[in-house]
Motif scaffolding. Structure first.
Motif, mmCIF file in Angstrom:
data_model
loop_
_atom_site.group_PDB
_atom_site.id
_atom_site.type_symbol
_atom_site.label_atom_id
_atom_site.label_comp_id
_atom_site.label_asym_id
_atom_site.label_seq_id
_atom_site.Cartn_x
_atom_site.Cartn_y
_atom_site.Cartn_z
ATOM 1 N N MET A 148 42.458 15.267 -62.620
ATOM 2 C CA MET A 148 43.343 16.394 -62.291
ATOM 3 C C MET A 148 43.619 16.423 -60.785
ATOM 4 S SD MET A 148 42.897 20.356 -63.508
ATOM 5 C CE MET A 148 42.384 21.302 -62.089
ATOM 6 N N SER A 149 44.882 16.686 -60.419
ATOM 7 C CA SER A 149 45.227 16.778 -58.992
ATOM 8 C C SER A 149 44.815 18.128 -58.425
ATOM 9 C CB SER A 149 46.743 16.623 -58.816
ATOM 10 O OG SER A 149 47.114 15.298 -59.054
ATOM 11 N N ASP A 150 44.581 18.139 -57.119
ATOM 12 C CA ASP A 150 44.297 19.420 -56.456
ATOM 13 C C ASP A 150 45.558 20.268 -56.383
ATOM 14 O OD1 ASP A 150 41.690 18.564 -55.876
ATOM 15 O OD2 ASP A 150 42.407 17.494 -54.092
ATOM 16 N N VAL A 151 46.707 19.585 -56.195
ATOM 17 C CA VAL A 151 47.973 20.309 -56.006
ATOM 18 C C VAL A 151 49.071 19.649 -56.838
ATOM 19 C CG1 VAL A 151 49.644 21.177 -54.324
ATOM 20 C CG2 VAL A 151 47.300 20.754 -53.588
ATOM 21 N N LEU A 152 49.853 20.482 -57.554
ATOM 22 C CA LEU A 152 51.062 20.012 -58.251
ATOM 23 C C LEU A 152 52.265 20.475 -57.434
ATOM 24 C CD1 LEU A 152 50.276 21.149 -61.916
ATOM 25 C CD2 LEU A 152 50.180 18.799 -61.019
ATOM 26 N N VAL A 153 53.113 19.544 -57.030
ATOM 27 C CA VAL A 153 54.323 19.903 -56.276
ATOM 28 C C VAL A 153 55.514 19.727 -57.214
ATOM 29 C CG1 VAL A 153 55.803 19.301 -54.324
ATOM 30 C CG2 VAL A 153 53.316 19.202 -54.060
ATOM 31 N N VAL A 154 56.251 20.803 -57.459
ATOM 32 C CA VAL A 154 57.424 20.744 -58.351
ATOM 33 C C VAL A 154 58.673 20.587 -57.489
ATOM 34 C CG1 VAL A 154 58.748 21.954 -60.128
ATOM 35 C CG2 VAL A 154 56.251 22.206 -60.034
ATOM 36 N N GLY A 155 59.262 19.385 -57.500
ATOM 37 C CA GLY A 155 60.455 19.105 -56.688
ATOM 38 C C GLY A 155 60.127 18.102 -55.603
ATOM 39 N N GLY A 156 60.825 16.969 -55.637
ATOM 40 C CA GLY A 156 60.536 15.892 -54.687
ATOM 41 C C GLY A 156 61.679 15.615 -53.734
ATOM 42 N N GLY A 157 62.316 16.684 -53.218
ATOM 43 C CA GLY A 157 63.250 16.537 -52.096
ATOM 44 C C GLY A 157 62.450 16.448 -50.807
ATOM 45 N N VAL A 158 63.135 16.581 -49.676
ATOM 46 C CA VAL A 158 62.431 16.413 -48.397
ATOM 47 C C VAL A 158 61.323 17.451 -48.237
ATOM 48 C CG1 VAL A 158 64.011 17.828 -46.964
ATOM 49 C CG2 VAL A 158 62.787 15.891 -45.946
ATOM 50 N N VAL A 159 61.544 18.662 -48.753
ATOM 51 C CA VAL A 159 60.540 19.720 -48.576
ATOM 52 C C VAL A 159 59.287 19.390 -49.402
ATOM 53 C CG1 VAL A 159 60.059 22.174 -48.927
ATOM 54 C CG2 VAL A 159 62.263 21.465 -47.981
ATOM 55 N N GLY A 160 59.497 19.031 -50.679
ATOM 56 C CA GLY A 160 58.350 18.695 -51.530
ATOM 57 C C GLY A 160 57.610 17.463 -51.025
ATOM 58 N N LEU A 161 58.361 16.439 -50.614
ATOM 59 C CA LEU A 161 57.705 15.207 -50.136
ATOM 60 C C LEU A 161 56.880 15.482 -48.877
ATOM 61 C CD1 LEU A 161 60.636 12.637 -50.624
ATOM 62 C CD2 LEU A 161 58.539 12.798 -51.985
ATOM 63 N N LEU A 162 57.445 16.285 -47.974
ATOM 64 C CA LEU A 162 56.687 16.548 -46.734
ATOM 65 C C LEU A 162 55.516 17.495 -46.975
ATOM 66 C CD1 LEU A 162 59.505 16.454 -44.035
ATOM 67 C CD2 LEU A 162 57.548 14.915 -44.256
ATOM 68 N N CYS A 163 55.633 18.401 -47.967
ATOM 69 C CA CYS A 163 54.456 19.214 -48.338
ATOM 70 C C CYS A 163 53.355 18.274 -48.835
ATOM 71 C CB CYS A 163 54.808 20.220 -49.436
ATOM 72 S SG CYS A 163 55.733 21.632 -48.836
ATOM 73 N N ALA A 164 53.747 17.307 -49.680
ATOM 74 C CA ALA A 164 52.759 16.343 -50.185
ATOM 75 C C ALA A 164 52.165 15.536 -49.024
ATOM 76 C CB ALA A 164 53.423 15.413 -51.196
ATOM 77 N N PHE A 165 53.001 15.164 -48.063
ATOM 78 C CA PHE A 165 52.540 14.413 -46.886
ATOM 79 C C PHE A 165 51.470 15.222 -46.150
ATOM 80 C CE2 PHE A 165 52.801 13.492 -42.364
ATOM 81 C CZ PHE A 165 52.914 12.112 -42.303
ATOM 82 N N GLU A 166 51.764 16.487 -45.877
ATOM 83 C CA GLU A 166 50.830 17.329 -45.106
ATOM 84 C C GLU A 166 49.522 17.544 -45.890
ATOM 85 O OE1 GLU A 166 50.916 18.489 -42.054
ATOM 86 O OE2 GLU A 166 52.898 17.689 -41.598
ATOM 87 N N LEU A 167 49.644 17.742 -47.196
ATOM 88 C CA LEU A 167 48.444 18.000 -48.005
ATOM 89 C C LEU A 167 47.593 16.745 -48.123
ATOM 90 C CD1 LEU A 167 50.226 20.266 -50.611
ATOM 91 C CD2 LEU A 167 48.299 20.975 -49.164
ATOM 92 N N THR A 168 48.254 15.593 -48.215
ATOM 93 C CA THR A 168 47.518 14.327 -48.282
ATOM 94 C C THR A 168 46.748 14.100 -46.978
ATOM 95 O OG1 THR A 168 49.236 13.480 -49.704
ATOM 96 C CG2 THR A 168 47.830 11.848 -48.714
ATOM 97 N N GLN A 169 47.403 14.437 -45.840
ATOM 98 C CA GLN A 169 46.716 14.333 -44.549
ATOM 99 C C GLN A 169 45.447 15.180 -44.526
ATOM 100 O OE1 GLN A 169 48.045 12.416 -41.797
ATOM 101 N NE2 GLN A 169 49.254 11.740 -43.536
ATOM 102 N N ARG A 170 45.438 16.248 -45.336
ATOM 103 C CA ARG A 170 44.282 17.157 -45.364
ATOM 104 C C ARG A 170 43.325 16.830 -46.512
ATOM 105 N NH1 ARG A 170 48.431 19.304 -42.900
ATOM 106 N NH2 ARG A 170 48.139 20.914 -41.303
#
Ligand code: FAD
Length: 371
Positions: free
Chosen positions: A1-23
């Motif tokens: 199971m993932s810690d976070v589910l991001v719904v929507g993979g535009g620039v906002v969703g991708l960069l949210c995933a980027f920031e969360l992965t960094q953490r």
């Protein structure tokens, strides 16, 4: 199971995933397999709000350092050898046609936010035949957004982010986080869910009891092929803009139709943009555009996006309504959202972006289509 589910993979969703992965978070992105590209692909990539000084401070806080934020993001992507990041950032500057009180306000804004600016007429900087008074912001620029999306997706895959191709039909909150249901029957569960579904987000928020003052806003653009360096800087006027890329391509934009979520380019749009191109850069009058496309902006009734927790749904967060500024603001919006999710001290006061004011402000319903 993932810690976070991001719904929507535009620039906002991708960069949210980027920031969360960094953490250190494990992230799954669920993105619709639409045949039409998202706004983040269709946009122009100017790394400044149009006439930045006409916005509130909360917008400037999300946008003023976008160029250096993207430099850092691309350097990180380069470090895990994603597709080539060269040529994505163009640092030619931003020339804005402005005069009188508006130019005074622009100077005051630039001084306050320490953005270099110089008075420069169109004929001095851009082209000899133009007469307009204006200002050059030499440190601003643009990003080649389709390339950026490719690089981010490749980077995130290498960092273990899972991509699921599905259209989400419902987000069901639980005591914390909740379930994400897809139209094809699949479902995912997590303690943290991020909704970053662009102009489609209001459909997902409605079942959560949140009516948002958001609307779709179609925009069309043209691309011309020119020799590199002919148009030195982004050129912005009240009628529209030119965006030069490093390879010599020049984008002309854009049309704006509030309430329209169709994604096809139109004859009327092409005609409007061809006339605009010829008025901004006369050489373009004798050229044919190489490419014409449309996208749908996630329009918002207010000046700034909504970033934060969905009221009454613990563990469900959203980053929405970036309207005309999603490419410039996404890096800072994503950092802020990641900080709110992880409980870090946010880099800026999050209250102006909060979703808790959304329900009440949405009750004026259709009036915002007429702005
Ligand atoms: C013509 C034009 C010019 C622009 N120029 C600029 C500019 O110069 N500078 C600037 O900063 N901004 C510009 N913008 C605005 C910018 O492109 C947007 O604000 C930004 O891309 C919004 O990003 P987003 O990730 O929120 O939405 P999107 O890019 O729309 O991404 C949303 C994603 O969510 C997915 N999705 C939607 N519904 C679902 C669902 N139910 N289930 C799963 N996935 C779903 C979509 O498929 C999409 O991938 C422009 C936009 C347009 C159209």
């Amino acid at each position: 199971m993932s810690d976070v589910l991001v719904v929507g993979g535009g620039v906002v969703g991708l960069l949210c995933a980027f920031e969360l992965t960094q953490r250190g978070r494990r992230v799954t992105i669920i993105d619709s397999p639409s045949e039409y590209p998202p706004a983040s692909w269709a946009g122009g990539g100017i790394l400044s709000p149009l006439y930045a000084w006409r916005y509130c401070d909360a917008m400037t806080r999300l946008s003023v350092d976008a160029f250096s934020r993207y430099q850092q993001i691309l350097a990180e992507c380069d470090s895990v050898s994603t597709p080539d990041c060269n040529g994505l950032l163009h640092s030619g500057g931003l020339w804005v046609e402005t005069a009188g009180d508006d130019a005074v306000r622009a100077h005051q804004w630039a001084q306050r936010w320490q953005v270099p600016v110089q008075a420069m007429s169109a004929s001095e900087q851009m082209r000899e035949s133009a007469a307009g008074a204006g200002l050059l912001f030499p440190t601003l620029g643009n990003i080649r957004n389709p390339g950026l999306l490719k690089v981010l997706r490749a980077y995130l895959r290498r960092r273990g982010v899972c991509f699921q191709s599905a259209t989400v039909s419902k987000v069901l909150p639980a005591v914390s986080g909740g379930k994400v249901l897809a139209a094809d029957g699949r479902q995912w569960q997590s303690d943290t869910i991020v909704i970053s579904a662009g102009h489609a987000a209001p459909d997902l928020l409605l079942p959560l009891g949140l009516t948002m003052p958001l609307f779709p806003a179609k925009g069309e653009m043209l691309l011309y092929r020119m020799k590199p360096g002919q148009v030195p800087a982004v050129m912005l006027t009240e009628r529209g803009y030119l965006i030069p890329r490093q390879d010599g391509s020049v984008l002309v934009g854009s049309t704006l139709r509030k309430g329209d979520r169709t994604t096809y380019p139109t004859v009327a749009g092409r005609y409007q943009l061809e006339r605009l191109a010829a008025s901004l850069w006369p050489e373009l009058a004798s050229c044919s555009p190489a490419f014409h496309w449309a996208g749908v902006r996630p329009g918002c009734e207010r000046d700034i996006p909504f970033i934060g927790q969905v009221p009454g749904a613990k563990g469900v967060f959203a980053a929405l309504g970036h309207y005309r500024n999603g490419l410039v603001a996404a890096p800072a919006s994503a950092e802020l959202l990641a900080q709110l999710i992880t409980g870090e001290l946010p880099f800026t006061d999050p209250r102006p972006y909060s979703l808790s004011s959304a329900s009440s402000s949405s009750r004026s319903s259709s009036s915002f289509f007429n702005r």
